[in-house]
Design a protein around this motif. Sequence first.
Motif, PDB file in Angstrom:
ATOM      1  N   PHE A   1      -6.648  -5.042   2.438  1.00 59.44           N
ATOM      2  CA  PHE A   1      -7.178  -3.857   3.470  1.00 59.44           C
ATOM      3  C   PHE A   1      -6.515  -3.824   4.808  1.00 59.44           C
ATOM      4  O   PHE A   1      -6.304  -2.849   5.392  1.00 59.44           O
ATOM      5  CB  PHE A   1      -8.582  -3.655   3.314  1.00 59.44           C
ATOM      6  N   GLN A   2      -5.965  -5.108   5.248  1.00 64.34           N
ATOM      7  CA  GLN A   2      -5.519  -5.396   6.474  1.00 64.34           C
ATOM      8  C   GLN A   2      -4.074  -5.535   6.451  1.00 64.34           C
ATOM      9  O   GLN A   2      -3.379  -5.070   7.271  1.00 64.34           O
ATOM     10  CB  GLN A   2      -6.492  -5.910   7.287  1.00 64.34           C
ATOM     11  N   PHE A   3      -3.584  -6.291   5.675  1.00 66.52           N
ATOM     12  CA  PHE A   3      -2.261  -6.509   5.475  1.00 66.52           C
ATOM     13  C   PHE A   3      -1.481  -5.522   4.392  1.00 66.52           C
ATOM     14  O   PHE A   3      -0.434  -5.296   4.420  1.00 66.52           O
ATOM     15  CB  PHE A   3      -1.721  -7.700   5.086  1.00 66.52           C
ATOM     16  N   GLY A   4      -2.217  -4.650   3.609  1.00 67.89           N
ATOM     17  CA  GLY A   4      -1.944  -3.856   2.848  1.00 67.89           C
ATOM     18  C   GLY A   4      -0.841  -4.329   1.730  1.00 67.89           C
ATOM     19  O   GLY A   4      -0.075  -3.677   1.071  1.00 67.89           O
ATOM     20  N   GLU A   5      -1.400  -5.737   1.133  1.00 69.76           N
ATOM     21  CA  GLU A   5      -0.417  -6.245   0.181  1.00 69.76           C
ATOM     22  C   GLU A   5      -1.414  -6.511  -1.235  1.00 69.76           C
ATOM     23  O   GLU A   5      -2.212  -7.429  -1.392  1.00 69.76           O
ATOM     24  CB  GLU A   5       0.012  -7.469   0.627  1.00 69.76           C
ATOM     25  N   LEU A   6      -1.387  -5.486  -2.068  1.00 64.53           N
ATOM     26  CA  LEU A   6      -2.473  -5.384  -3.216  1.00 64.53           C
ATOM     27  C   LEU A   6      -2.102  -6.192  -3.985  1.00 64.53           C
ATOM     28  O   LEU A   6      -3.100  -7.014  -4.709  1.00 64.53           O
ATOM     29  CB  LEU A   6      -2.266  -3.880  -3.749  1.00 64.53           C
TER      30      LEU A   6
ATOM     31  N   ILE B   1      -9.184 -12.041   0.147  1.00 59.43           N
ATOM     32  CA  ILE B   1      -8.866 -10.766  -0.489  1.00 59.43           C
ATOM     33  C   ILE B   1      -8.708  -9.714   0.257  1.00 59.43           C
ATOM     34  O   ILE B   1      -8.020  -8.757   0.158  1.00 59.43           O
ATOM     35  CB  ILE B   1      -9.810 -10.488  -1.755  1.00 59.43           C
ATOM     36  N   TYR B   2     -10.004  -9.610   1.031  1.00 60.33           N
ATOM     37  CA  TYR B   2     -10.083  -8.233   1.885  1.00 60.33           C
ATOM     38  C   TYR B   2      -8.896  -8.148   2.775  1.00 60.33           C
ATOM     39  O   TYR B   2      -8.303  -7.302   3.101  1.00 60.33           O
ATOM     40  CB  TYR B   2     -11.314  -8.383   2.639  1.00 60.33           C
ATOM     41  N   HIS B   3      -8.848  -9.308   3.502  1.00 65.92           N
ATOM     42  CA  HIS B   3      -7.574  -9.291   4.488  1.00 65.92           C
ATOM     43  C   HIS B   3      -6.274  -8.756   3.762  1.00 65.92           C
ATOM     44  O   HIS B   3      -5.719  -7.949   4.402  1.00 65.92           O
ATOM     45  CB  HIS B   3      -7.358 -10.659   5.213  1.00 65.92           C
TER      46      HIS B   3
ATOM     47  N   THR C   1       0.851  -1.151   0.142  1.00 71.22           N
ATOM     48  CA  THR C   1       0.013   0.007  -0.001  1.00 71.22           C
ATOM     49  C   THR C   1       0.847   1.010   0.099  1.00 71.22           C
ATOM     50  O   THR C   1       0.553   2.127  -0.848  1.00 71.22           O
ATOM     51  CB  THR C   1      -0.928   0.056   1.255  1.00 71.22           C
ATOM     52  N   PHE C   2       1.716   1.200   0.865  1.00 73.24           N
ATOM     53  CA  PHE C   2       2.931   2.412   0.616  1.00 73.24           C
ATOM     54  C   PHE C   2       4.258   1.796   0.776  1.00 73.24           C
ATOM     55  O   PHE C   2       4.453   1.037   1.821  1.00 73.24           O
ATOM     56  CB  PHE C   2       2.655   3.505   1.998  1.00 73.24           C
TER      57      PHE C   2
ATOM     58  N   ALA D   1      -8.125 -12.829  -6.294  1.00 76.78           N
ATOM     59  CA  ALA D   1      -9.230 -12.187  -6.990  1.00 76.78           C
ATOM     60  C   ALA D   1      -9.034 -12.505  -8.464  1.00 76.78           C
ATOM     61  O   ALA D   1     -10.396 -12.891  -8.843  1.00 76.78           O
ATOM     62  CB  ALA D   1      -8.960 -10.604  -6.981  1.00 76.78           C
TER      63      ALA D   1
END
Lengths: 272, 306, 388
Positions: free
Chosen positions: B269-274, B264-266, B59-60, B281
């Motif tokens: 959005f929670q581990f930040g690994e797109l 996918i959500y985990h 994510t960053f 997905a």
Amino acid sequence: MLAVGVRESLLLVVAVLYIAPIAYTVTSSLKPNGEIFTQPPSLVGSEVRWANYADVFAYAPFLRYILNGFLISLGATIVVLATSALAAYAFGILRWRGRDATLLGYLATMMIPQEVLVIPMFLLLQRFGWINTWQALILPWAFGAFGTFLLRQFFMSLPYQLVEASRRDGCSNWGTFTRVILPLARPSLAVLGVWTFITHWNSFLWPLIAVNDIEGLGNVSLGLQTFFGEHGAAWNLVLAASVISIAPTMLIVILLQRHLVKGIATVGLAGR
Amino acid sequence: MPRSAVKTARGGPVINRPRARSEARSALGFLTPSATGLTLFVVFPTLLAIVTSFFIWPTFGEISPAGFANYTDLFRAGNTFPAALVNTIVFTAVTIPANLVLSLGMAFWIATSRFKQFYRVLFFLPVVTPSVATSIIWKMLYQPGGLLDYVASMVGLKMPNLLANQSTALLAVTVVILWNGLGYNTLIFSAAIDQLPDEVLDAAKIDGAGFWSTLLRVKLPLITPAVFFATTVTMIQAFQIFNQPYVMTAGGPGTATMTVVMDIYHKAFQFGELGAASAPAMILFGLILIVTLVQWLSQKFWVNYE
Amino acid sequence: MSLDWGFWNQGTDGNKMWADLAAKVSTVDPNITVTVTAPPFADYFTKLQSQLASNSAPCIVSMQSLRLPAFAQAMEPLDDLMAKQGFKADEWNPAALKALKRDGKQYAIPYGISTMAMFYNKDLFMKAGVAEPQPGWTVAQFQDAARTITAKTGKPAFGQSFSDLHMFSFLLAYNGARPVSDDGTLQLTNPKMIDAFTWYSGLSTKEKVALTPASSSDVPWGEQQFVAGNAAMAVDGTWNLSSDAKDAKFNVGVVTIPVASGGVSSYSANSGFGISKSCKNKEAAAKAIAVLTGADAQKQVAANGTLPARIGADAAFYEGLAKNYDAKNPGYSAQAKAVVDQSSKTATPFIPTQRWDQTTKAIAREFILAYTGNQPADTTLQRVQSAS
């Protein structure tokens, strides 16, 4: 005679049991916060706290959330109805080479889960400078192929003679669309409209990401989360707020029920 | 209406050339708003997501190419994806028949009642209730010491903790999801049944067909378009379940209620690994596509369009 | 200039207090206006991630000590910036500062500090005829009390939990087991941890004195069951000293977490304010933070029910407790102060790994199997270790 009576009573019993969890939600929403998880479970708490419902509006600007949700859902519904009806005319009434192949491609896009698209969508909207705006909430999910699919099924079940007659009368495609097809399509538009409205009303993930000013743009789902604080939740308020959020969508369903039923039947689903 | 007298726009030969060209041009005009939106808001982000799945895309932080690593990692020990995939497939395979049988049954039952409108709306109520709320309530019902346990104790039984047990958790959550969604298909089928042409039903009665015979051999075949629609939509939704298992069991116990979308959500959005999230997905997308295609092609074998 | 500030929803009273403090920044420097966005806590960090992903993160970022390792790389080290604002480290609780440091750099200025304690139900203790525990009590005393209360009241005495702070604090007190090594790696499978965790899950499987969470989504189970009156004891943070007393329908007591040999009393955790790397007005943001965590602000925070991080500002906190609860629950504020003082003496900040989110998710799913006896303790720890 007896058989009918037995059947009706049985149906009633089943229906009541089916709805029981919702009734339980309503009764639990009238308890004080600490008593919602007491064991053994009680129907009524130490007091019937109607104040929970008032507190919902005091704790958070819930009325505003309802208004926001309404505007967003309405906006999205209008966009969906307009674009889907136009596309459905192209896929269902007009004939052109490659029509069915294109349709299949359209339909394939229905299967993409939202979670995949959310981050690319966010980056995209940021490019447009659309974060925290009404269009960010209304537009991105208003172009799914579902509406086109639904309306196309309906348009295809209409007698083609109507279209031919309209053309013989010198009507352009646009004229045929607006004066012949659309008026007949009211029930199916109702179905699509209600479905779109409910989906946007309950949406959560996207508003969470796209909205910075929750009071200005947040919908009801986002609002429900406000009651989950850092250190535990105001469960009584969550339940009361949930009951409140059922009301608008339920109202719409009840009011439009007759159109809905007719629409479902005529969307090519009843094999006339 | 007898079939031959009605021409529908189902295709058929494109008749004369100038007409064909102007129809094609018209089609372009009619399609533009929808297609533009679709390209911009669906196709383009999807392509971006596909690209993402081949990168390590935090994510960053630094983005770096990963080849197929995101995909192969999914099957490494400790990754929750295999369990999520199995659960999702099992869930879908169980829910579709259960949903269809139950909602068809309810729809036919409601059709015999004088209070059809009332029941349709009543069964639809759970559909419009926020799933956060229904998940919480059912959790309270299932809890040891909760309402179901209490009722069971009144007849001398003890209710096991369904949500804490690996073998029963998925089933318990499935019941809630079925309860939540049945009203939708019930409404659709109920409406379809309403529209059954009287002549056909009268003819069956004259032929001496009983209640069940009429149901199975006359009514049911006539509403197969509705059944097809409901099956397709329900299947696509079933592959994407997330809300209820997330709120009720957070994917546990163990990995018993983990689903692909939750995975996918985990990851996103929670581990930040797109990148790592886009791989499952894509797999989900492929799966849904294949299944729906098969379903679509099978239409001609069992769906009766007039 | 306008500065964005992200802070999770603090409830009606809390929101108002912080909004007022934000307005105060403008009185100190009329050029600066601070606008606060307050998403629900459950989603604050999810949202922060996507904001960071698209370079739209707020200037002033609120951060929890538990989340710092995951977000530190997106935040600006504050040492120089705050020194310019007159920041002096000795005015602050050292544990509070340490928890928000990483690699020796300060990434956020704390506004609160909390330690973990054992909360107990005074009424249930009295009913079972068990003497109230004193700060510094032992695990053996705890087990005795738990057994007696379970036998006499028919309900399990202790509420188990999946919350990382709550559960690991108890393991720390049992034999000093730590889940994270000093160099930041996860070490759930070291022998001390296995010992401690076997004991903890044995409270429900062997001793049968503990209430097991109903499902793996019930993360703060013990704490909530305690407030509902279903469990006589539970570990909770001192941040709940005020709200637990308010919500519970019984008299709440508080004591240190029971220790055994090698055990240390407590973890500490807290939250503070930092500056995102993408902020364009870092100096202004630093000034705003100085106001938000100034001496007056800290007194207000204390009066509002949060233990402040600044030394000397906590009197208002205990006064608030006394005023609100001592009438019905005599000695509560004094008890609270004793526990906070004692646990702070030996408190260490809980510093998780960089992938801590993976671990907590796996903990919720796997630990329930250990608590219900469906999976052995060491296997459970192994599975969480490999899933992280």
